[in-house]
Every structure is written in structure tokens, then in C-alpha cells.
Scaffold this active site. Structure first.
Site, PDB file in Angstrom:
ATOM      1  N   ASP A  10      -6.194   2.657  -9.059  1.00 36.12           N
ATOM      2  CA  ASP A  10      -5.448   2.819  -7.944  1.00 36.12           C
ATOM      3  C   ASP A  10      -4.384   1.709  -7.756  1.00 36.12           C
ATOM      4  O   ASP A  10      -4.067   1.196  -8.738  1.00 36.12           O
ATOM      5  CB  ASP A  10      -6.441   2.236  -6.558  1.00 36.12           C
ATOM      6  CG  ASP A  10      -5.738   2.472  -4.921  1.00 36.12           C
ATOM      7  OD1 ASP A  10      -5.070   3.191  -4.957  1.00 36.12           O
ATOM      8  OD2 ASP A  10      -6.036   1.711  -4.365  1.00 36.12           O
ATOM      9  N   SER A  11      -3.384   1.901  -6.834  1.00 35.16           N
ATOM     10  CA  SER A  11      -2.447   1.061  -6.582  1.00 35.16           C
ATOM     11  C   SER A  11      -2.674  -0.455  -6.438  1.00 35.16           C
ATOM     12  O   SER A  11      -1.710  -1.205  -6.717  1.00 35.16           O
ATOM     13  CB  SER A  11      -1.357   1.640  -5.624  1.00 35.16           C
ATOM     14  OG  SER A  11      -2.131   1.550  -4.260  1.00 35.16           O
ATOM     15  N   CYS A  73      -6.675   6.981  -5.648  1.00 42.11           N
ATOM     16  CA  CYS A  73      -5.518   6.595  -4.751  1.00 42.11           C
ATOM     17  C   CYS A  73      -5.010   8.074  -4.325  1.00 42.11           C
ATOM     18  O   CYS A  73      -4.924   8.866  -5.248  1.00 42.11           O
ATOM     19  CB  CYS A  73      -4.590   6.041  -5.730  1.00 42.11           C
ATOM     20  SG  CYS A  73      -2.888   5.934  -4.871  1.00 42.11           S
ATOM     21  N   GLU A 152      -4.686  -5.275   3.556  1.00 42.33           N
ATOM     22  CA  GLU A 152      -4.471  -6.098   2.428  1.00 42.33           C
ATOM     23  C   GLU A 152      -4.376  -7.700   3.219  1.00 42.33           C
ATOM     24  O   GLU A 152      -4.661  -8.444   2.405  1.00 42.33           O
ATOM     25  CB  GLU A 152      -3.078  -5.910   1.726  1.00 42.33           C
ATOM     26  CG  GLU A 152      -3.027  -4.655   1.067  1.00 42.33           C
ATOM     27  CD  GLU A 152      -3.577  -4.564  -0.240  1.00 42.33           C
ATOM     28  OE1 GLU A 152      -3.253  -5.673  -0.873  1.00 42.33           O
ATOM     29  OE2 GLU A 152      -4.098  -3.557  -0.663  1.00 42.33           O
ATOM     30  N   CYS A 184      -6.271   7.689   2.947  1.00 43.51           N
ATOM     31  CA  CYS A 184      -5.984   6.354   1.983  1.00 43.51           C
ATOM     32  C   CYS A 184      -7.039   5.638   1.564  1.00 43.51           C
ATOM     33  O   CYS A 184      -7.994   5.075   2.421  1.00 43.51           O
ATOM     34  CB  CYS A 184      -4.770   5.690   2.746  1.00 43.51           C
ATOM     35  SG  CYS A 184      -4.339   4.192   1.820  1.00 43.51           S
ATOM     36  N   HIS A 186      -7.400   2.315   1.428  1.00 45.49           N
ATOM     37  CA  HIS A 186      -7.601   1.396   2.216  1.00 45.49           C
ATOM     38  C   HIS A 186      -8.344   1.496   3.285  1.00 45.49           C
ATOM     39  O   HIS A 186      -8.634   0.566   3.953  1.00 45.49           O
ATOM     40  CB  HIS A 186      -6.096   0.758   2.154  1.00 45.49           C
ATOM     41  CG  HIS A 186      -5.580   0.142   1.216  1.00 45.49           C
ATOM     42  ND1 HIS A 186      -5.137   0.617   0.059  1.00 45.49           N
ATOM     43  CD2 HIS A 186      -5.194  -1.485   1.040  1.00 45.49           C
ATOM     44  CE1 HIS A 186      -4.597  -0.137  -0.914  1.00 45.49           C
ATOM     45  NE2 HIS A 186      -4.653  -1.216  -0.403  1.00 45.49           N
TER      46      HIS A 186
HETATM   47  N1  DGL Z   1      -4.498   3.274  -1.964  1.00 43.85           N
HETATM   48  C1  DGL Z   1      -3.341   4.227  -2.022  1.00 43.85           C
HETATM   49  C2  DGL Z   1      -3.715   5.514  -1.472  1.00 43.85           C
HETATM   50  O1  DGL Z   1      -4.739   5.867  -1.474  1.00 43.85           O
HETATM   51  C3  DGL Z   1      -2.453   3.439  -0.487  1.00 43.85           C
HETATM   52  C4  DGL Z   1      -1.621   2.321  -1.108  1.00 43.85           C
HETATM   53  C5  DGL Z   1      -0.404   2.518  -1.407  1.00 43.85           C
HETATM   54  O2  DGL Z   1       0.507   2.749  -0.764  1.00 43.85           O
HETATM   55  O3  DGL Z   1      -0.200   2.179  -2.488  1.00 43.85           O
HETATM   56  O4  DGL Z   1      -2.859   6.227  -1.246  1.00 43.85           O
END
Ligand code: DGL
Length: 265
Positions: A10-11, A73, A152, A184, A186
Site C-alpha cells: 500500500d502507499s 491500495c 494517519e 480507501c 485507511h
Molecule cells: N491507502 C490508499 C488507498 O487505498 C490511500 C492513501 C493514499 O492516498 O495514498 O487508496
């Protein structure tokens, strides 16, 4: 190959919500996780940059001998999954298909709200996939980029997060959505707050569980499932490491993340 690890990236640390679901369903699998925390967020970057980052992320995992990769992600899945699947021969599973399957698992679903990063909403990946599979579905998709830094920051029950939810969700709620898709990785940490925030009766969909089920199905089909019953280990690698990321990892995993190492891609 059956005992080789599974790669998940993931990012940032949001993808650990997917790790948690995979660990629950497939407790024997060793997992190597990469979070590109140094370059987060991906959601506001161009599709070209996201694709470039995605290829660098996956190469890190391939160099460690993974048998399959989960793109945990939504933004990467939306912009880079086909290009990753074309280039590499191992199974690569994203989170959008599971999200779509989870939404459509309820035949009564009629009005779907989607919150995701700007990149994911702008790609129309969810909107197209849903509209193609069920005609007459009403879809409201809104970028909710501020929720990523709020999560975060661990502001999971904070007035600022509440204010952001009002801005993003009030218009959807006014339009009578029956389902809210968390597009997302997160956002699942906001589920307790969302349950209090949303009117009763709105189903909240987190693609992570369905993603874990698709991973199991793919590994089974490819004869790659680890034959052991338990004992899977988790290795976490982040491109930027701070105390805050360690705390967040604990939160996302709902247990101690063990040792986390910093890596350079
Ligand atoms: N975890 C990323 C997603 O699911 C979002 C976070 C980011 O913008 O990097 O899209």
C-alpha cells in the site's frame, strides 16, 4: 512455491487493514508487507506517477520471492492493476473487484455512496464496475482526501474528523444512500465513528474481507495455498519509519506489529 510468502503493499499503513483480514482467513501464510510511507499519499498524484510507484513497490516484493501479490491500495488498483498484471506472471489481486463484489452481495442495494481518494474517484473504476454489473444502480462518489491524514493522525473520534465527515457524507445521506463503500484502505479505522455518524440502516462496506476471500480462492486455484494450518509470520517494511507509524501499525493490525524495518526502494 506453496510455502513462499504472500506480498501485500500500500502507499502507507492503511493496507494493514487488508493484512489483518488475510491473516484471519489464511493464518498459515507468511506475509511480506510494504508501505511506501515516504511517498504517501498516492491519492493526489497523477496516474503516471502512481503506476511508476506501483512497479517499484511490486519489484521490492518480487525480489523477496513472493508467490502472489495483493495490491492493498485502491488508488494503485484503480490506476495500475492491469499494467501490473500484464507485466508480472504471478497472481496479482487488487481491492476494487472485492469492493464491487461486497456491494453487490446484497441484492437489495440500490443507492451506493463511495468515498475514496481523488485518484480512485477520478479513475471511475468503482463506478464503471458497479454500473456494468447492476443496471439502475444509483452511485454517488466523492473524493474524501482529508480522511487519510486524519486517520494517519489517529484522530478517529475528533471534532475535525467529524466536520470532514459532515462535508463529505451529508450530501450522500440526503440523497438516500443505502450503502457506503469505503474505497480507501485507511477508512476502515473510521467504522466505529461512521456507525455513530450515519443514520441507522446504511450498510458500511469494507472490501478487505472479500479481498481476503478472493486471495484464498486465487491461491487455491493456482495450487499456491500454504498447506500448514497456522503459524504465518508477518514482516513489515516501510519506506519511512517513525514512532507514529509504529503506533498506527498496531492500530491497523489490532495487535503488535513486531519489528518494522525501514527500506529504500
Ligand atoms: N491507502 C490508499 C488507498 O487505498 C490511500 C492513501 C493514499 O492516498 O495514498 O487508496
Amino acid at each position: 512455491m506453496r510455502t513462499a510468502p504472500l506480498g501485500i503493499f500500500d502507499s502507507g499503513v492503511g493496507g494493514l487493514t487488508v493484512v489483518r483480514a488475510v491473516q484471519t482467513l489464511l493464518p498459515a501464510e507468511d506475509i511480506i508487507y510494504l508501505g511506501d510511507t515516504a511517498r504517501l499519499p498516492y491519492g493526489s498524484k497523477s496516474p503516471e506517477t502512481i503506476r511508476q510507484f506501483a512497479h517499484e513497490d511490486i519489484r521490492f516484493l518480487l525480489d523477496r520471492g513472493v508467490k502472489a501479490v495483493v495490491v492493498a491500495c485502491n488508488t494503485v488498483t484503480a490506476h495500475a492493476l492491469p499494467s501490473l498484471q500484464e507485466q508480472y506472471r504471478i497472481p496479482i489481486i487488487g481491492v476494487i473487484e472485492p469492493g464491487v463484489v461486497a456491494v453487490l452481495s446484497d441484492p437489495g442495494t440500490q443507492r451506493v455512496g463511495i468515498i475514496a481518494t481523488r485518484g480512485t474517484v477520478g479513475s471511475h473504476a468503482y463506478q464503471h464496475a458497479l454500473a456494468q454489473r447492476r443496471t439502475g444502480l444509483i452511485i454517488h462518489a466523492t473524493p474524501a482526501p482529508l480522511l487519510v491524514p486524519l486517520v494517519e493522525e489517529n484522530w478517529l473520534d475528533h471534532p475535525s474528523t467529524h466536520a470532514a465527515l459532515h462535508t463529505y457524507l451529508d450530501p450522500m445521506v440526503d440523497r438516500g444512500i443505502d450503502t457506503l463503500l469505503l474505497g480507501c484502505t485507511h477508512y476502515p479505522l473510521l467504522v466505529p465513528m461512521l456507525r455513530n455518524f450515519l443514520p441507522p440502516g446504511i450498510r458500511i462496506v469494507d472490501p478487505a474481507l472479500t479481498c481476503a476471500e478472493l486471495v484464498k480462492a486465487d491461491l487455491t486455484r493456482e495450487e499456491l495455498l500454504n498447506p500448514a494450518e497456522s503459524g504465518g509470520k508477518l514482516e513489515i517494511h516501510l519506506t519511512d519509519l517513525s514512532e507514529q507509524f509504529e503506533d498506527l501499525s498496531r492500530l491497523f493490525l489490532a495487535r503488535s506489529p513486531g519489528r518494522i524495518s525501514r527500506v529504500v526502494l
